[in-house]
Design a protein around this motif. Structure first.
Motif, PDB file in Angstrom:
ATOM      1  N   THR A 139     -14.113  50.527  38.347  1.00  0.00           N
ATOM      2  CA  THR A 139     -14.646  51.649  39.121  1.00  0.00           C
ATOM      3  C   THR A 139     -13.576  52.372  39.930  1.00  0.00           C
ATOM      4  O   THR A 139     -13.845  53.428  40.503  1.00  0.00           O
ATOM      5  CB  THR A 139     -15.752  51.169  40.085  1.00  0.00           C
ATOM      6  OG1 THR A 139     -15.262  50.059  40.840  1.00  0.00           O
ATOM      7  CG2 THR A 139     -16.984  50.759  39.306  1.00  0.00           C
ATOM      8  N   SER A 140     -12.354  51.828  39.965  1.00  0.00           N
ATOM      9  CA  SER A 140     -11.300  52.495  40.726  1.00  0.00           C
ATOM     10  C   SER A 140     -10.721  53.669  39.961  1.00  0.00           C
ATOM     11  O   SER A 140     -10.051  54.520  40.544  1.00  0.00           O
ATOM     12  CB  SER A 140     -10.184  51.502  41.072  1.00  0.00           C
ATOM     13  OG  SER A 140      -9.482  51.105  39.910  1.00  0.00           O
ATOM     14  N   PHE A 141     -10.943  53.705  38.628  1.00  0.00           N
ATOM     15  CA  PHE A 141     -10.371  54.816  37.871  1.00  0.00           C
ATOM     16  C   PHE A 141     -11.364  55.537  36.967  1.00  0.00           C
ATOM     17  O   PHE A 141     -11.095  56.649  36.513  1.00  0.00           O
ATOM     18  CB  PHE A 141      -9.161  54.350  37.035  1.00  0.00           C
ATOM     19  CG  PHE A 141      -9.463  53.247  36.049  1.00  0.00           C
ATOM     20  CD1 PHE A 141     -10.000  53.529  34.814  1.00  0.00           C
ATOM     21  CD2 PHE A 141      -9.175  51.927  36.370  1.00  0.00           C
ATOM     22  CE1 PHE A 141     -10.261  52.511  33.909  1.00  0.00           C
ATOM     23  CE2 PHE A 141      -9.438  50.902  35.469  1.00  0.00           C
ATOM     24  CZ  PHE A 141      -9.974  51.191  34.232  1.00  0.00           C
ATOM     25  N   VAL A 142     -12.510  54.939  36.683  1.00  0.00           N
ATOM     26  CA  VAL A 142     -13.504  55.634  35.862  1.00  0.00           C
ATOM     27  C   VAL A 142     -14.267  56.628  36.732  1.00  0.00           C
ATOM     28  O   VAL A 142     -14.850  56.255  37.746  1.00  0.00           O
ATOM     29  CB  VAL A 142     -14.484  54.636  35.213  1.00  0.00           C
ATOM     30  CG1 VAL A 142     -15.625  55.382  34.528  1.00  0.00           C
ATOM     31  CG2 VAL A 142     -13.754  53.772  34.195  1.00  0.00           C
ATOM     32  N   GLN A 143     -14.250  57.886  36.323  1.00  0.00           N
ATOM     33  CA  GLN A 143     -14.924  58.923  37.086  1.00  0.00           C
ATOM     34  C   GLN A 143     -16.340  59.130  36.544  1.00  0.00           C
ATOM     35  O   GLN A 143     -16.527  59.211  35.324  1.00  0.00           O
ATOM     36  CB  GLN A 143     -14.136  60.222  37.019  1.00  0.00           C
ATOM     37  CG  GLN A 143     -12.703  60.083  37.503  1.00  0.00           C
ATOM     38  CD  GLN A 143     -12.628  59.538  38.914  1.00  0.00           C
ATOM     39  OE1 GLN A 143     -13.357  59.973  39.803  1.00  0.00           O
ATOM     40  NE2 GLN A 143     -11.751  58.577  39.138  1.00  0.00           N
ATOM     41  N   PRO A 144     -17.350  59.211  37.408  1.00  0.00           N
ATOM     42  CA  PRO A 144     -18.733  59.333  36.955  1.00  0.00           C
ATOM     43  C   PRO A 144     -18.951  60.473  35.960  1.00  0.00           C
ATOM     44  O   PRO A 144     -19.682  60.318  34.981  1.00  0.00           O
ATOM     45  CB  PRO A 144     -19.506  59.582  38.253  1.00  0.00           C
ATOM     46  CG  PRO A 144     -18.688  58.916  39.299  1.00  0.00           C
ATOM     47  CD  PRO A 144     -17.260  59.121  38.879  1.00  0.00           C
ATOM     48  N   ALA A 145     -18.291  61.621  36.180  1.00  0.00           N
ATOM     49  CA  ALA A 145     -18.502  62.768  35.305  1.00  0.00           C
ATOM     50  C   ALA A 145     -17.971  62.538  33.892  1.00  0.00           C
ATOM     51  O   ALA A 145     -18.402  63.208  32.950  1.00  0.00           O
ATOM     52  CB  ALA A 145     -17.841  64.002  35.910  1.00  0.00           C
ATOM     53  N   SER A 146     -17.048  61.588  33.730  1.00  0.00           N
ATOM     54  CA  SER A 146     -16.485  61.336  32.402  1.00  0.00           C
ATOM     55  C   SER A 146     -17.154  60.165  31.691  1.00  0.00           C
ATOM     56  O   SER A 146     -16.881  59.924  30.510  1.00  0.00           O
ATOM     57  CB  SER A 146     -14.974  61.082  32.507  1.00  0.00           C
ATOM     58  OG  SER A 146     -14.713  59.880  33.203  1.00  0.00           O
ATOM     59  N   VAL A 147     -18.038  59.453  32.378  1.00  0.00           N
ATOM     60  CA  VAL A 147     -18.652  58.256  31.807  1.00  0.00           C
ATOM     61  C   VAL A 147     -19.364  58.554  30.493  1.00  0.00           C
ATOM     62  O   VAL A 147     -19.286  57.767  29.541  1.00  0.00           O
ATOM     63  CB  VAL A 147     -19.626  57.618  32.822  1.00  0.00           C
ATOM     64  CG1 VAL A 147     -20.580  56.652  32.138  1.00  0.00           C
ATOM     65  CG2 VAL A 147     -18.843  56.891  33.903  1.00  0.00           C
ATOM     66  N   GLU A 148     -20.043  59.688  30.402  1.00  0.00           N
ATOM     67  CA  GLU A 148     -20.819  59.963  29.193  1.00  0.00           C
ATOM     68  C   GLU A 148     -19.949  60.311  27.990  1.00  0.00           C
ATOM     69  O   GLU A 148     -20.464  60.506  26.890  1.00  0.00           O
ATOM     70  CB  GLU A 148     -21.829  61.087  29.442  1.00  0.00           C
ATOM     71  CG  GLU A 148     -21.252  62.357  29.996  1.00  0.00           C
ATOM     72  CD  GLU A 148     -22.367  63.287  30.491  1.00  0.00           C
ATOM     73  OE1 GLU A 148     -23.477  63.221  29.939  1.00  0.00           O
ATOM     74  OE2 GLU A 148     -22.104  64.060  31.411  1.00  0.00           O
ATOM     75  N   TYR A 149     -18.631  60.365  28.177  1.00  0.00           N
ATOM     76  CA  TYR A 149     -17.729  60.609  27.053  1.00  0.00           C
ATOM     77  C   TYR A 149     -16.871  59.383  26.740  1.00  0.00           C
ATOM     78  O   TYR A 149     -15.955  59.460  25.932  1.00  0.00           O
ATOM     79  CB  TYR A 149     -16.829  61.813  27.360  1.00  0.00           C
ATOM     80  CG  TYR A 149     -17.637  63.042  27.702  1.00  0.00           C
ATOM     81  CD1 TYR A 149     -18.345  63.729  26.721  1.00  0.00           C
ATOM     82  CD2 TYR A 149     -17.752  63.480  29.018  1.00  0.00           C
ATOM     83  CE1 TYR A 149     -19.127  64.823  27.042  1.00  0.00           C
ATOM     84  CE2 TYR A 149     -18.530  64.577  29.341  1.00  0.00           C
ATOM     85  CZ  TYR A 149     -19.211  65.243  28.350  1.00  0.00           C
ATOM     86  OH  TYR A 149     -20.001  66.325  28.663  1.00  0.00           O
ATOM     87  N   ILE A 150     -17.172  58.273  27.375  1.00  0.00           N
ATOM     88  CA  ILE A 150     -16.409  57.040  27.177  1.00  0.00           C
ATOM     89  C   ILE A 150     -17.228  56.047  26.367  1.00  0.00           C
ATOM     90  O   ILE A 150     -18.393  55.782  26.671  1.00  0.00           O
ATOM     91  CB  ILE A 150     -16.037  56.412  28.533  1.00  0.00           C
ATOM     92  CG1 ILE A 150     -15.139  57.364  29.340  1.00  0.00           C
ATOM     93  CG2 ILE A 150     -15.322  55.078  28.338  1.00  0.00           C
ATOM     94  CD1 ILE A 150     -14.803  56.854  30.728  1.00  0.00           C
ATOM     95  N   ASP A 151     -16.628  55.507  25.331  1.00  0.00           N
ATOM     96  CA  ASP A 151     -17.279  54.488  24.518  1.00  0.00           C
ATOM     97  C   ASP A 151     -17.735  53.345  25.437  1.00  0.00           C
ATOM     98  O   ASP A 151     -16.938  52.824  26.227  1.00  0.00           O
ATOM     99  CB  ASP A 151     -16.280  53.968  23.485  1.00  0.00           C
ATOM    100  CG  ASP A 151     -16.905  53.021  22.477  1.00  0.00           C
ATOM    101  OD1 ASP A 151     -17.761  52.205  22.861  1.00  0.00           O
ATOM    102  OD2 ASP A 151     -16.526  53.088  21.293  1.00  0.00           O
ATOM    103  N   PRO A 152     -19.010  52.945  25.340  1.00  0.00           N
ATOM    104  CA  PRO A 152     -19.498  51.853  26.187  1.00  0.00           C
ATOM    105  C   PRO A 152     -18.672  50.574  26.077  1.00  0.00           C
ATOM    106  O   PRO A 152     -18.624  49.780  27.023  1.00  0.00           O
ATOM    107  CB  PRO A 152     -20.931  51.633  25.683  1.00  0.00           C
ATOM    108  CG  PRO A 152     -21.341  52.990  25.188  1.00  0.00           C
ATOM    109  CD  PRO A 152     -20.105  53.561  24.553  1.00  0.00           C
ATOM    110  N   SER A 153     -17.999  50.370  24.942  1.00  0.00           N
ATOM    111  CA  SER A 153     -17.172  49.168  24.812  1.00  0.00           C
ATOM    112  C   SER A 153     -16.018  49.196  25.802  1.00  0.00           C
ATOM    113  O   SER A 153     -15.576  48.146  26.273  1.00  0.00           O
ATOM    114  CB  SER A 153     -16.640  49.033  23.383  1.00  0.00           C
ATOM    115  OG  SER A 153     -15.681  50.036  23.091  1.00  0.00           O
TER     116      SER A 153
END
Length: 269
Positions: free
Chosen positions: A166-180
């Motif tokens: 959570t220190s580097f994943v931005q909420p707005a980009s989550v939907e473009y990141i592979d869940p793996s």
């Protein structure tokens, strides 16, 4: 001519204006120093949020050098990397904006597909050089006249390698990141292809694939993406559904390469 004060400087780059925030940092339009010998009189400087350690700086520079060494017309040019408490790097300026924020305010379907196809070719060239991008989002697909380029290598993960997700994943980009990746995996060809599929859905439908994401809280955004399967818009044609579903590994026919994704995007135009 007045000498710029320190408030208008980033290292020896002269700030022209602030362009906006990217969740994990801030973009500035700037004039490059003469030492770089650039033909362009404008560059973009990205300043990452938070204080950067010397070790993180060395990791970041190593990643940027690897990116810059790849010979591809579909990759943004990188010019410099610096550390002044915060990590920053300079790249070429794209006056047309990005898929997320086109300078024109609105991007038609064909232009969006052309830009994403070129970005997929850039991702493929990275893969062939042994590099996974790790941060393919609409904000990292820059618009050129008639096409696009990929930028913004997933440096946040590199700079915060010793910190929680959570220190580097931005909420707005989550939907473009592979869940793996959200579950702790490492970037690969397949995870970048997944992200290209999510970006394609954005170009075609104007939305991500996870529905409403709580953009103010990283933990809740990640939880929403991990607990909800991707959902494709009813606005997509059968051919569009087939390609997006393939990229997202929803139909068992994942494209072998990002170059294959690019070719199939071209076929949709």
């Amino acid at each position: 001519m007045d000498t710029p004060d320190r408030a208008t400087m980033l290292a020896d780059f002269t700030v022209v204006r602030r362009m906006g925030d990217a969740g994990n940092g801030t973009f500035f339009l700037a004039r490059p120093p003469a030492r770089l010998g650039l033909p362009d009189d404008r560059v973009v400087v990205k300043v990452f949020s938070g204080v950067c350690s010397d070790d993180a700086y060395r990791r970041g520079v190593r990643e940027l050098r690897a990116f810059a060494a790849v010979q591809s017309p579909y990759l943004a040019k990188l010019y410099d990397a610096l550390l002044q408490e915060q990590f920053m790097y300079a790249m070429e300026y794209f006056p047309n904006g990005s898929l997320a924020e086109p300078a024109s305010g609105r991007l038609d379907r064909d232009a969006g597909l052309a830009a994403l196809a070129d970005a997929a070719r850039g991702v493929h060239d990275l893969h062939e050089a042994g590099i996974a991008h790790g941060n393919v989002t609409p904000s990292s697909v820059m618009l050129t006249d008639g096409g696009g380029r990929i930028c913004d290598l997933g440096l946040s993960r590199v700079l915060a390698a010793d910190e929680p997700l959570t220190s580097f994943v931005q909420p707005a980009s989550v939907e473009y990141i592979d869940p793996s990746l959200l579950a702790g995996g490492l970037p690969t060809r397949a995870t970048d292809i997944w992200s290209l599929g999510a970006c394609l859905h954005y170009v075609l439908a104007g939305t991500g694939v996870f529905g409403p994401i709580p953009t103010s809280q990283p933990v809740l955004a990640i939880r929403a993406a991990l607990s909800n399967p991707p959902s494709l818009s009813a606005r997509l044609t059968p051919a569009e559904v087939d390609l997006v579903a393939s990229c997202l590994n929803l139909n068992g026919r994942v494209p072998a390469t990002a170059a294959d994704v690019a070719s199939r995007i071209d076929a949709l135009r």
